[in-house]
Design an enzyme around this catalytic site. Sequence first.
Site, PDB file in Angstrom:
ATOM      1  N   ARG B 282      -9.983   5.256   6.012  1.00 15.37           N
ATOM      2  CA  ARG B 282      -9.653   4.442   4.851  1.00 15.37           C
ATOM      3  C   ARG B 282      -9.988   5.276   3.616  1.00 15.37           C
ATOM      4  NH1 ARG B 282      -6.996   1.845   7.539  1.00 15.37           N
ATOM      5  NH2 ARG B 282      -7.011  -0.393   8.014  1.00 15.37           N
ATOM      6  N   GLU B 311      -3.474   2.365  -2.354  1.00 12.79           N
ATOM      7  CA  GLU B 311      -2.260   2.923  -1.744  1.00 12.79           C
ATOM      8  C   GLU B 311      -1.058   2.159  -2.308  1.00 12.79           C
ATOM      9  OE1 GLU B 311      -2.724   2.671   2.516  1.00 12.79           O
ATOM     10  OE2 GLU B 311      -4.352   4.131   2.520  1.00 12.79           O
ATOM     11  N   HIS B 330       0.136   6.537   4.438  1.00 14.58           N
ATOM     12  CA  HIS B 330      -0.378   5.661   5.496  1.00 14.58           C
ATOM     13  C   HIS B 330       0.634   5.494   6.634  1.00 14.58           C
ATOM     14  CE1 HIS B 330      -3.712   2.447   6.111  1.00 14.58           C
ATOM     15  NE2 HIS B 330      -3.263   2.885   7.266  1.00 14.58           N
TER      16      HIS B 330
END
Lengths: 332, 365
Positions: B282, B311, B330
């Site tokens: 993360r 993000e 991601h």
Amino acid sequence: KYKEIRVLKTLLLFELLHVQLTNCEDKPWALDSEVGGEFGYLEEQADILRHFQIISHRDLLQNPELHGPKIQALLMWKYCPTAEPALLGLLPSLKVVASGGVGTDHLDVDATADFAMGLLLASAREILEGHQIAMDPNTVHIPQSLMGVEVTGSTLGIIGMGDIGYKIAQRSFGFEMKILYHNRTRRSVEDERAVRGSYCERLDDLLRRSDFVVVAVKLTSRTTGLIGRRELSLMKPSATLVNISRGQVVDQDALVEALQSGGIRAAALDVTHPEPLPRDHPLLGLPNVLITPHIGTNTNNTARAMVERMVENALAAVKGLPVPNEVRSQSQ
Amino acid sequence: MRGLMYVQRGRTLWRSAQASRRLQVSRLHRPARQLQQKRVMEGEKPWALISEVGEQGYLEELSDILTQHFQIIGHRDFLRDPQLYGEKIQAMFVWDFKPAAEASLLSSLPSLKVVANGGVGIDHLDVPYISSLGVKVTNTPNVVDEATADIAMALLLASARKVVEGHQIATDPKTTHIMQCPMGEEVSGATLGIVGMGNIGYKIAQRSKGFDMRILYHNRSRRSVEDEQAVGASYCQKIDDLLKQSDFVVLAVNLTPETTGLISHRELSLMRSTATLVNISRGLVVEQDALVTALRSGKIRAAALDVTHPEPLPRDHPLLGLPNVLITPHVGTNTYTTTRKMMQKMVQNALAAVTGQPIPNEVKP
């Protein structure tokens, strides 16, 4: 015993010469591309060249009559300077063309196998596109549609199971990939078992079953155009072609067609023909192609080892000693 | 930039064509078990709240995994008439952190039985709070492991061997010669330090072994001797030891209060100047300002990140301007195979909760 003495004498002589070379300015002359700059050796490797007095190609051409006759060795790093008749004609004292960085090195096996995996993974998981989106000034959301293909558990077909091909198999094994390979000769049972690799006597079988096809052959008259229209049509539409051998092993026009029509999913190429491609070549415009500029061996460690080997070979040839890695022509 | 947008549109169209080709194939192979379940549920399907299908939500071609067992309603439609839909909704699917399972939303879902997350990380869910409402929380462990371990290796190799720079040079209109650069870092035989040796960390170790990498790991608890020997991994009780010795540091931890800001100025200073940091956990595990400083000053060689905070990053974030950073948006689980498995598992969990069956992957508070 006589042989032993001769060997010892040779070694001693070499050592003395070695000491002499490094101590005085009577070093043999060698031609190279250049140190530093865009096309030359890295600064870090310049010290390895100290066994020679170096003259660059550019300087030679400024006064070939003066410099040409001095040169006993041509140090050719990744095809530069090109050993063409026009150049060789200027070098009457030339004893050796020492090639480094490509082809027959054998020091580059690990780095090349690593790079093949790097290309395979980057293509499969859309690393290039992901990075472009992540960096794009217009990106506002994380995209959902950027989908790649699964590497773990997929089928890898290795064409050319020499040292490099086998190292690729060893690396892929950790990804639980099913490994198929095609080679002129079959590997030993132990070798196959170690990577759970299956031999495909017929290239067609490998092409039909593979999700990733990695080409790791030497370029010879037999492997030129090995992957053509027919071979590409046998591949799965979801398959990826990875080429780390030579551009000429693949029929590039056929590849362009296959990529455009969805005959295969994507290609990842460290090698093309020529290198670099002309700037208007269709391969450069395709979204499903990853191309790198022949950097399969480009690590500091490997490059250094290759320069050392090249210089060692050149020195031996100049001194009339046995050359560690002499390449004989096929007629000999 | 416009050129890139056209290329992206072209790619999206091309990819949809590819996807529909794949969809045709996958439809033919639907297992019989699923058809049977469909018949059983042919009565009233339970209602489920989702983000949306298409656009920023679920892929159209995978949405049948949801609609097979649930009557789905998108968040936007729900908000048009929360009173009407609120009572019906028994399940909420959270995908890519959306919809946000906050009090304001949950209070309008009186019949909610389960918040089913797609993905294994649940740091974005307040599990104690949701549980206090009598609502179960589920995630999708295990199915994400392989794809995530693969992306860690992909990032490591791409960064080490300068694949992206290579492509940019190879395709640059101004390239006329093959040059000596870019030069990369050797991966074979290098030292890999894995921070967080859970399922994903261990799979990364298994993959790295094939590259003859020397493997160090740091974890809350030590793994068994068999596990260590199988991959040739050495335990570093102190993270400092791992950081000092590693050429590649891979972060594969959960985000918890303990791991937030785990890698900051101090840790980055301990790393080698030739080392690469790879983050697939993360964004918040790394103190981003410290990372920017370390990359700018050469304290570490490079970073490869599949996760950031937030993000995506704001477009003026310094990380985006650094030449030695590789960032992917991601995509750790972004393959059709894995996404499909995650959605199936997510639906399975929700169905079990709604029908009062034992729940495969409940996250207890």
